[in-house]
Design an enzyme around this catalytic site. Structure first.
Site, PDB file in Angstrom:
ATOM      1  N   HIS A 145     -39.358 -83.250   2.942  1.00 62.45           N
ATOM      2  CA  HIS A 145     -38.284 -83.984   3.631  1.00 62.45           C
ATOM      3  C   HIS A 145     -37.253 -84.496   2.614  1.00 62.45           C
ATOM      4  O   HIS A 145     -36.048 -84.371   2.821  1.00 62.45           O
ATOM      5  CB  HIS A 145     -38.919 -85.147   4.416  1.00 62.45           C
ATOM      6  N   GLU A 146     -37.740 -85.030   1.493  1.00 62.88           N
ATOM      7  CA  GLU A 146     -36.825 -85.622   0.498  1.00 62.88           C
ATOM      8  C   GLU A 146     -36.065 -84.538  -0.281  1.00 62.88           C
ATOM      9  O   GLU A 146     -34.888 -84.715  -0.590  1.00 62.88           O
ATOM     10  CB  GLU A 146     -37.588 -86.546  -0.453  1.00 62.88           C
ATOM     11  N   GLN A 203     -29.249 -90.644  -0.357  1.00 66.91           N
ATOM     12  CA  GLN A 203     -29.259 -91.543   0.803  1.00 66.91           C
ATOM     13  C   GLN A 203     -28.691 -92.916   0.465  1.00 66.91           C
ATOM     14  O   GLN A 203     -28.360 -93.689   1.361  1.00 66.91           O
ATOM     15  CB  GLN A 203     -30.690 -91.728   1.340  1.00 66.91           C
ATOM     16  N   HIS A 254     -33.230 -83.549   1.656  1.00 70.13           N
ATOM     17  CA  HIS A 254     -32.095 -84.478   1.476  1.00 70.13           C
ATOM     18  C   HIS A 254     -31.269 -84.095   0.248  1.00 70.13           C
ATOM     19  O   HIS A 254     -30.041 -84.051   0.298  1.00 70.13           O
ATOM     20  CB  HIS A 254     -32.587 -85.917   1.277  1.00 70.13           C
ATOM     21  N   GLY A 291     -40.251 -92.647   2.020  1.00 73.99           N
ATOM     22  CA  GLY A 291     -39.562 -91.835   1.027  1.00 73.99           C
ATOM     23  C   GLY A 291     -38.083 -92.134   1.073  1.00 73.99           C
ATOM     24  O   GLY A 291     -37.565 -92.579   2.104  1.00 73.99           O
ATOM     25  N   CYS A 338     -36.338 -90.709   9.950  1.00 75.29           N
ATOM     26  CA  CYS A 338     -35.566 -90.787   8.709  1.00 75.29           C
ATOM     27  C   CYS A 338     -34.727 -92.058   8.712  1.00 75.29           C
ATOM     28  O   CYS A 338     -34.110 -92.399   9.728  1.00 75.29           O
ATOM     29  CB  CYS A 338     -34.643 -89.567   8.627  1.00 75.29           C
ATOM     30  N   LEU A 339     -34.686 -92.737   7.564  1.00 76.58           N
ATOM     31  CA  LEU A 339     -33.904 -93.971   7.465  1.00 76.58           C
ATOM     32  C   LEU A 339     -32.407 -93.714   7.646  1.00 76.58           C
ATOM     33  O   LEU A 339     -31.666 -94.619   7.986  1.00 76.58           O
ATOM     34  CB  LEU A 339     -34.160 -94.654   6.115  1.00 76.58           C
TER      35      LEU A 339
HETATM   36 ZN    ZN Z   1     -34.912 -88.849   5.434  1.00 79.69          ZN
END
Ligand code: ZN
Length: 155
Positions: A132-133, A52, A136, A47, A90-91
């Site tokens: 999760h997204e 991000q 963000h 995701g 998470c990236l």
């Molecule tokens: Zn993330």
């Protein structure tokens, strides 16, 4: 085009994404979605939220196995009462993982990449990624919710 992913400490991750997408089919949004898909896949993510990659539009992409979906102006309308604890990473927070407790299912409403409204109960991995997204987009990182954070050195 692969975009660079902002890392924890960058203020845009905390500010979240405030811009409602007025025209999901504009060239700007189409390009952003295409670049986000490429960026997510290249980084082996499941995701990716627009902020991000430094864009403050309220949209995210999700992809795993053969599935790829776009969620524009997403809203969670209901949560299941049942909650589950699952490990997340998470990236934007590379090398850190932790257990996060979240509702097992969510009723998601959004526009898809064609600009059509979708609304359904998501569950399992999809429900996890959606929450999760959307976090963000609201300026929240999983490490703010996680317990038992641990590091894992990637080779
Ligand atoms: Zn993330």
């Amino acid at each position: 085009m692969t975009l660079s992913i902002l890392k924890k400490g960058n203020p845009i991750l905390i500010e979240g994404a405030k811009i409602i997408v007025e025209n999901p089919k504009s060239d700007e949004i189409k390009r952003l979605i295409s670049d986000m898909k490429e960026t997510m896949e290249k980084n082996d993510g499941v995701g990716l939220a627009a902020n991000q990659v430094g864009q403050q539009f309220r949209l995210f992409v999700l992809g795993y196995e053969k599935i790829f979906k776009v969620f524009i102006n997403p809203k969670i309308k209901k949560y299941s009462s049942g909650q589950v604890e699952v490990e997340e990473g998470c990236l934007s927070v590379p090398g850190i993982f932790g257990i996060v407790k979240r509702p097992e299912k969510v009723l998601i409403e959004a526009l898809n990449e064609n600009g059509n409204k979708v609304e359904y109960w998501a569950e399992g991995l999809e429900a996890r990624i959606i929450q999760h997204e959307i976090d963000h987009l609201n300026g929240i990182l999983f490490v703010d919710r996680a317990k038992n954070l641990f590091t894992f050195e990637q080779k």
